[in-house]
Design a protein around this motif. Structure first.
Motif, mmCIF file in Angstrom:
data_model
loop_
_atom_site.group_PDB
_atom_site.id
_atom_site.type_symbol
_atom_site.label_atom_id
_atom_site.label_comp_id
_atom_site.label_asym_id
_atom_site.label_seq_id
_atom_site.Cartn_x
_atom_site.Cartn_y
_atom_site.Cartn_z
ATOM 1 N N GLN A 17 -3.516 6.808 8.130
ATOM 2 C CA GLN A 17 -3.067 6.235 6.854
ATOM 3 C C GLN A 17 -2.262 4.980 7.149
ATOM 4 O O GLN A 17 -1.199 5.049 7.767
ATOM 5 N N ASP A 18 -2.755 3.814 6.752
ATOM 6 C CA ASP A 18 -2.075 2.584 7.140
ATOM 7 C C ASP A 18 -0.990 2.180 6.150
ATOM 8 O O ASP A 18 -1.004 2.565 4.985
ATOM 9 N N TRP A 19 -0.057 1.382 6.629
ATOM 10 C CA TRP A 19 1.133 1.020 5.859
ATOM 11 C C TRP A 19 0.845 0.060 4.711
ATOM 12 O O TRP A 19 1.657 -0.054 3.789
ATOM 13 N N ARG A 20 -0.303 -0.604 4.737
ATOM 14 C CA ARG A 20 -0.637 -1.485 3.620
ATOM 15 C C ARG A 20 -1.159 -0.680 2.431
ATOM 16 O O ARG A 20 -0.773 -0.913 1.284
ATOM 17 N N ARG A 21 -2.027 0.274 2.702
ATOM 18 C CA ARG A 21 -2.581 1.092 1.620
ATOM 19 C C ARG A 21 -1.616 2.186 1.176
ATOM 20 O O ARG A 21 -1.719 2.694 0.051
ATOM 21 N N ALA A 22 -0.718 2.558 2.057
ATOM 22 C CA ALA A 22 0.275 3.584 1.723
ATOM 23 C C ALA A 22 1.652 3.032 2.079
ATOM 24 O O ALA A 22 2.271 3.451 3.064
ATOM 25 N N PRO A 23 2.170 2.079 1.298
ATOM 26 C CA PRO A 23 3.432 1.416 1.624
ATOM 27 C C PRO A 23 4.631 2.348 1.724
ATOM 28 O O PRO A 23 5.624 2.006 2.372
ATOM 29 N N ASP A 24 4.537 3.536 1.133
ATOM 30 C CA ASP A 24 5.654 4.484 1.223
ATOM 31 C C ASP A 24 5.800 5.035 2.641
ATOM 32 O O ASP A 24 6.843 5.611 2.987
ATOM 33 N N THR A 25 4.766 4.863 3.482
ATOM 34 C CA THR A 25 4.839 5.335 4.868
ATOM 35 C C THR A 25 5.415 4.279 5.806
ATOM 36 O O THR A 25 5.760 4.598 6.950
ATOM 37 N N ALA A 26 5.495 3.029 5.337
ATOM 38 C CA ALA A 26 5.801 1.906 6.227
ATOM 39 C C ALA A 26 7.106 2.083 6.998
ATOM 40 O O ALA A 26 7.124 1.964 8.229
ATOM 41 N N ARG A 27 8.195 2.353 6.289
ATOM 42 C CA ARG A 27 9.488 2.404 6.963
ATOM 43 C C ARG A 27 9.514 3.462 8.066
ATOM 44 O O ARG A 27 9.989 3.197 9.174
ATOM 45 N N ARG A 28 8.994 4.652 7.768
ATOM 46 C CA ARG A 28 8.989 5.718 8.777
ATOM 47 C C ARG A 28 8.027 5.399 9.912
ATOM 48 O O ARG A 28 8.319 5.665 11.082
ATOM 49 N N MET A 29 6.892 4.801 9.605
ATOM 50 C CA MET A 29 5.926 4.443 10.637
ATOM 51 C C MET A 29 6.526 3.437 11.611
ATOM 52 O O MET A 29 6.398 3.590 12.836
ATOM 53 N N PHE A 30 7.195 2.439 11.069
ATOM 54 C CA PHE A 30 7.788 1.416 11.925
ATOM 55 C C PHE A 30 8.929 1.989 12.763
ATOM 56 O O PHE A 30 9.146 1.576 13.904
ATOM 57 N N ALA A 31 9.663 2.951 12.206
ATOM 58 C CA ALA A 31 10.779 3.557 12.937
ATOM 59 C C ALA A 31 10.286 4.479 14.051
ATOM 60 O O ALA A 31 10.950 4.630 15.090
#
Length: 261
Positions: free
Chosen positions: A77-91
């Protein structure tokens, strides 16, 4: 243990911050996509990074953490299509990178015959670390990486001692030493302890670094032209990429000769 950018969502190009310097042409905040990142998560100037001022990118390696976070931790699930995952993914990325770096060292340790008495413990540490890389994001973010490194480091230290003992005579101990700019042309550093040493812009042309422990050594602009690093311990591609070398530089198996050499 190698980056597979085709299976990553350009995480290092977004999660990491950088500042205008010799390694980068402009400032970028953590969580901000690099201006060269394309919509397909590929770098638009990958073949021209150095000439465009992105030297820092050429000496970075995630040890395969990027694709693990992208495809395993977040299940594709990528951070562009699921922006709610972005912060945790990057961390999670820097945590995963540290785990994969430990895996890289532990796997190398298992190939070293003099360290055979330690192989059972090394294999157990490897299995534990591999298991952690498959944990969920919450578990990874709560992980005490200092404790994990402290659990693994004695095994790597003892491995180094057993391997370097194969070199006769007294070995040089330069662990953590500041050797920036040092004139070490042709130096006999066989079996030396150079763990964490600062060798920035040091002259190691023609030096003998066979079986030297180079874990964590800073090799930025280190001149390794004609140097022999055969069998050197825990040397990784990022260190090689940061150094200067030539066709006469001898590298351990599994490491590539950088194109800029």
């Amino acid at each position: 243990m190698r980056a597979d950018c085709a299976n990553c969502f350009g995480l290092c190009c977004v999660a990491l911050a950088f500042s205008a310097s010799a390694g980068f042409p402009a400032d970028k905040d953590a969580g901000e996509p690099c201006r060269e990142l394309r919509t397909d998560f590929r770098c638009g100037i990958h073949q021209r990074l150095r000439e465009r001022g992105y030297r820092g990118c050429t000496v970075y390696d995630c040890f395969g953490a990027g694709q693990k976070v992208s495809r395993v931790t977040f299940g594709g699930q990528d951070w562009r299509r699921a922006p709610d995952t972005a912060r945790r993914m990057f961390a999670v990325l820097p945590v995963m990178r540290q785990l994969h770096e430990l895996l890289r060292y532990l796997r190398e340790a298992l190939t070293l015959e003099p360290a055979r008495p330690l192989h059972t413990g090394i294999r157990a540490a490897l299995d534990t670390t591999e298991h952690l890389t498959r944990a969920d994001a919450g578990t990874l973010l709560a992980l005490d990486m200092t404790a994990r490194r402290e659990a693994v480091n004695p095994l790597l230290l003892r491995t180094s001692e057993l391997v370097r003992a194969q070199v006769p005579g007294k070995k040089k101990n330069r662990r953590g030493a500041d050797l920036s700019g040092a004139r070490l042309k042709g130096a006999d550093l066989r079996g030396a302890d150079l763990r964490g040493a600062y060798l920035i812009a040091a002259d190691l042309r023609g030096a003998d670094l066979r079986l030297a422990d180079l874990i964590g050594a800073d090799l930025r602009d280190t001149d390794l032209r004609g140097a022999d690093l055969t069998g050197s311990l825990f040397l990784v591609q990022t260190q090689v990429n940061a150094a200067k070398g030539d066709a006469a530089t001898r590298l351990p198996p599994g490491l590539d000769r950088p194109a800029h050499w």
